[in-house]
Write a protein that holds these residues in place. Structure first.
Motif, PDB file in Angstrom:
ATOM      1  N   ARG A 157      71.152  34.713  89.269  1.00  8.79           N
ATOM      2  CA  ARG A 157      70.626  33.496  88.671  1.00  8.79           C
ATOM      3  C   ARG A 157      69.236  33.235  89.233  1.00  8.79           C
ATOM      4  NH1 ARG A 157      74.569  28.371  88.124  1.00  8.79           N
ATOM      5  NH2 ARG A 157      75.819  30.092  87.315  1.00  8.79           N
ATOM      6  N   GLU A 158      68.320  32.822  88.359  1.00  9.43           N
ATOM      7  CA  GLU A 158      66.948  32.606  88.777  1.00  9.43           C
ATOM      8  C   GLU A 158      66.408  31.303  88.213  1.00  9.43           C
ATOM      9  OE1 GLU A 158      64.575  35.785  87.180  1.00  9.43           O
ATOM     10  OE2 GLU A 158      65.113  35.333  85.115  1.00  9.43           O
ATOM     11  N   LEU A 159      65.437  30.766  88.912  1.00 11.08           N
ATOM     12  CA  LEU A 159      64.789  29.532  88.480  1.00 11.08           C
ATOM     13  C   LEU A 159      63.955  29.786  87.235  1.00 11.08           C
ATOM     14  CD1 LEU A 159      63.762  26.579  89.050  1.00 11.08           C
ATOM     15  CD2 LEU A 159      61.898  27.666  90.306  1.00 11.08           C
ATOM     16  N   VAL A 160      64.049  28.876  86.273  1.00  9.14           N
ATOM     17  CA  VAL A 160      63.187  28.926  85.095  1.00  9.14           C
ATOM     18  C   VAL A 160      62.151  27.806  85.176  1.00  9.14           C
ATOM     19  CG1 VAL A 160      63.098  28.720  82.585  1.00  9.14           C
ATOM     20  CG2 VAL A 160      65.010  29.934  83.670  1.00  9.14           C
ATOM     21  N   ALA A 161      62.621  26.576  85.353  1.00  9.90           N
ATOM     22  CA  ALA A 161      61.703  25.436  85.373  1.00  9.90           C
ATOM     23  C   ALA A 161      62.381  24.257  86.051  1.00  9.90           C
ATOM     24  CB  ALA A 161      61.288  25.051  83.962  1.00  9.90           C
ATOM     25  N   THR A 162      61.576  23.430  86.695  1.00 10.06           N
ATOM     26  CA  THR A 162      62.090  22.213  87.292  1.00 10.06           C
ATOM     27  C   THR A 162      61.157  21.058  86.989  1.00 10.06           C
ATOM     28  OG1 THR A 162      60.951  22.605  89.385  1.00 10.06           O
ATOM     29  CG2 THR A 162      63.224  23.403  89.215  1.00 10.06           C
ATOM     30  N   ILE A 163      61.723  19.859  87.036  1.00 11.06           N
ATOM     31  CA  ILE A 163      60.934  18.643  86.925  1.00 11.06           C
ATOM     32  C   ILE A 163      61.471  17.680  87.967  1.00 11.06           C
ATOM     33  CG2 ILE A 163      62.417  17.786  85.047  1.00 11.06           C
ATOM     34  CD1 ILE A 163      59.857  16.372  83.945  1.00 11.06           C
ATOM     35  N   ILE A 164      60.581  17.192  88.815  1.00 11.16           N
ATOM     36  CA  ILE A 164      61.024  16.285  89.863  1.00 11.16           C
ATOM     37  C   ILE A 164      60.978  14.846  89.363  1.00 11.16           C
ATOM     38  CG2 ILE A 164      60.277  17.872  91.661  1.00 11.16           C
ATOM     39  CD1 ILE A 164      57.908  15.959  92.193  1.00 11.16           C
ATOM     40  N   ARG A 165      61.518  13.954  90.178  1.00 10.84           N
ATOM     41  CA  ARG A 165      61.633  12.564  89.753  1.00 10.84           C
ATOM     42  C   ARG A 165      60.283  12.001  89.315  1.00 10.84           C
ATOM     43  NH1 ARG A 165      63.859  10.422  94.159  1.00 10.84           N
ATOM     44  NH2 ARG A 165      66.016  10.624  93.477  1.00 10.84           N
ATOM     45  N   GLY A 166      59.237  12.361  90.009  1.00 16.81           N
ATOM     46  CA  GLY A 166      57.910  11.839  89.691  1.00 16.81           C
ATOM     47  C   GLY A 166      57.281  12.454  88.456  1.00 16.81           C
ATOM     48  N   GLY A 167      57.890  13.517  87.949  1.00 18.62           N
ATOM     49  CA  GLY A 167      57.391  14.117  86.714  1.00 18.62           C
ATOM     50  C   GLY A 167      56.692  15.449  86.876  1.00 18.62           C
ATOM     51  N   THR A 168      56.417  15.848  88.099  1.00 13.25           N
ATOM     52  CA  THR A 168      55.762  17.141  88.303  1.00 13.25           C
ATOM     53  C   THR A 168      56.699  18.274  87.894  1.00 13.25           C
ATOM     54  OG1 THR A 168      54.493  16.241  90.144  1.00 13.25           O
ATOM     55  CG2 THR A 168      54.666  18.642  90.004  1.00 13.25           C
ATOM     56  N   THR A 169      56.130  19.245  87.205  1.00 11.95           N
ATOM     57  CA  THR A 169      56.924  20.376  86.730  1.00 11.95           C
ATOM     58  C   THR A 169      56.524  21.667  87.446  1.00 11.95           C
ATOM     59  OG1 THR A 169      55.369  20.756  84.928  1.00 11.95           O
ATOM     60  CG2 THR A 169      57.275  19.371  84.457  1.00 11.95           C
ATOM     61  N   ASN A 170      57.449  22.594  87.430  1.00 12.48           N
ATOM     62  CA  ASN A 170      57.215  23.897  88.048  1.00 12.48           C
ATOM     63  C   ASN A 170      57.899  24.951  87.193  1.00 12.48           C
ATOM     64  OD1 ASN A 170      56.435  25.692  90.265  1.00 12.48           O
ATOM     65  ND2 ASN A 170      58.635  25.870  90.614  1.00 12.48           N
ATOM     66  N   TYR A 171      57.250  26.114  87.054  1.00 15.18           N
ATOM     67  CA  TYR A 171      57.776  27.157  86.180  1.00 15.18           C
ATOM     68  C   TYR A 171      57.767  28.509  86.870  1.00 15.18           C
ATOM     69  CZ  TYR A 171      57.010  23.734  82.479  1.00 15.18           C
ATOM     70  OH  TYR A 171      57.038  22.603  81.704  1.00 15.18           O
ATOM     71  N   ALA A 172      58.738  29.321  86.501  1.00 15.64           N
ATOM     72  CA  ALA A 172      58.686  30.714  86.914  1.00 15.64           C
ATOM     73  C   ALA A 172      57.493  31.379  86.233  1.00 15.64           C
ATOM     74  CB  ALA A 172      59.974  31.426  86.513  1.00 15.64           C
ATOM     75  N   ASP A 173      56.874  32.321  86.898  1.00 13.46           N
ATOM     76  CA  ASP A 173      55.707  33.000  86.336  1.00 13.46           C
ATOM     77  C   ASP A 173      56.020  33.635  84.989  1.00 13.46           C
ATOM     78  OD1 ASP A 173      54.380  34.192  89.523  1.00 13.46           O
ATOM     79  OD2 ASP A 173      54.152  32.283  88.484  1.00 13.46           O
ATOM     80  N   SER A 174      57.237  34.112  84.844  1.00 15.04           N
ATOM     81  CA  SER A 174      57.609  34.833  83.627  1.00 15.04           C
ATOM     82  C   SER A 174      57.669  33.941  82.388  1.00 15.04           C
ATOM     83  CB  SER A 174      58.958  35.524  83.819  1.00 15.04           C
ATOM     84  OG  SER A 174      59.957  34.572  84.131  1.00 15.04           O
ATOM     85  N   VAL A 175      57.716  32.623  82.588  1.00 14.88           N
ATOM     86  CA  VAL A 175      57.833  31.721  81.433  1.00 14.88           C
ATOM     87  C   VAL A 175      56.640  30.769  81.298  1.00 14.88           C
ATOM     88  CG1 VAL A 175      60.336  31.846  81.631  1.00 14.88           C
ATOM     89  CG2 VAL A 175      59.131  29.870  82.578  1.00 14.88           C
ATOM     90  N   LYS A 176      55.735  30.788  82.245  1.00 14.30           N
ATOM     91  CA  LYS A 176      54.571  29.896  82.190  1.00 14.30           C
ATOM     92  C   LYS A 176      53.796  30.098  80.892  1.00 14.30           C
ATOM     93  CE  LYS A 176      53.609  29.173  87.093  1.00 14.30           C
ATOM     94  NZ  LYS A 176      52.738  29.512  88.238  1.00 14.30           N
ATOM     95  N   GLY A 177      53.447  28.989  80.269  1.00 17.87           N
ATOM     96  CA  GLY A 177      52.712  29.053  79.019  1.00 17.87           C
ATOM     97  C   GLY A 177      53.589  29.215  77.793  1.00 17.87           C
ATOM     98  N   ARG A 178      54.873  29.498  78.018  1.00 22.61           N
ATOM     99  CA  ARG A 178      55.793  29.665  76.882  1.00 22.61           C
ATOM    100  C   ARG A 178      56.898  28.604  76.867  1.00 22.61           C
ATOM    101  NH1 ARG A 178      58.940  34.078  76.520  1.00 22.61           N
ATOM    102  NH2 ARG A 178      59.079  34.413  78.775  1.00 22.61           N
ATOM    103  N   PHE A 179      57.347  28.209  78.027  1.00 24.66           N
ATOM    104  CA  PHE A 179      58.444  27.235  78.133  1.00 24.66           C
ATOM    105  C   PHE A 179      57.905  25.898  78.635  1.00 24.66           C
ATOM    106  CE2 PHE A 179      62.170  30.415  79.019  1.00 24.66           C
ATOM    107  CZ  PHE A 179      61.792  31.138  77.891  1.00 24.66           C
ATOM    108  N   VAL A 180      58.547  24.834  78.181  1.00 24.36           N
ATOM    109  CA  VAL A 180      58.186  23.491  78.641  1.00 24.36           C
ATOM    110  C   VAL A 180      59.462  22.722  78.967  1.00 24.36           C
ATOM    111  CG1 VAL A 180      57.085  21.306  78.075  1.00 24.36           C
ATOM    112  CG2 VAL A 180      56.077  23.442  77.264  1.00 24.36           C
TER     113      VAL A 180
END
Length: 115
Positions: free
Chosen positions: A45-68
């Motif tokens: 299992r691997e991380l795809v994307a996260t959003i923290i309480r404040g709204g900041t998002t983070n993405y795996a390199d493999s999905v950046k620019g494609r997933f939101v």
């Protein structure tokens, strides 16, 4: 008891789009972060994307620019918009809700991208 229910998976062609939803049984602001993870066949299992309480998002390199990843606080729902899908995006996708000392998972939804 926290429950997370994913929906929106299915079969899609290469280059297509899918929107996953994760309905949470309580306010998503009760969690430090919400996220999407995936498990591809034969992989961990691997991380795809996260959003923290404040709204900041983070993405795996493999999905950046494609997933939101985004959320609707009024519906206690987190979404993953997946665009420009590739066969290597084929996986079971899991919603995650994280507190300081607790971690919650949904049962997953399958996405299959045909070539």
């Amino acid at each position: 008891q926290v429950t997370l229910v994913e929906s929106g998976g299915g079969l899609v062609q290469t280059g297509g789009s899918v929107r996953l939803s994760c309905a949470v049984s309580e306010s998503i602001f009760n969690f430090n972060a919400m996220g999407w993870y995936r498990q591809r066949p034969g992989k961990q299992r691997e991380l795809v994307a996260t959003i923290i309480r404040g709204g900041t998002t983070n993405y795996a390199d493999s999905v950046k620019g494609r997933f939101v990843i985004d959320r609707d606080n009024t519906k206690n729902t987190v979404y993953l918009q997946m665009n420009s899908l590739k066969p290597e995006d084929t996986a079971d996708y899991y919603c995650n809700a994280r507190r300081t000392v607790s971690n919650y998972w949904g049962h997953g939804t399958q996405v299959t991208v045909s070539s």
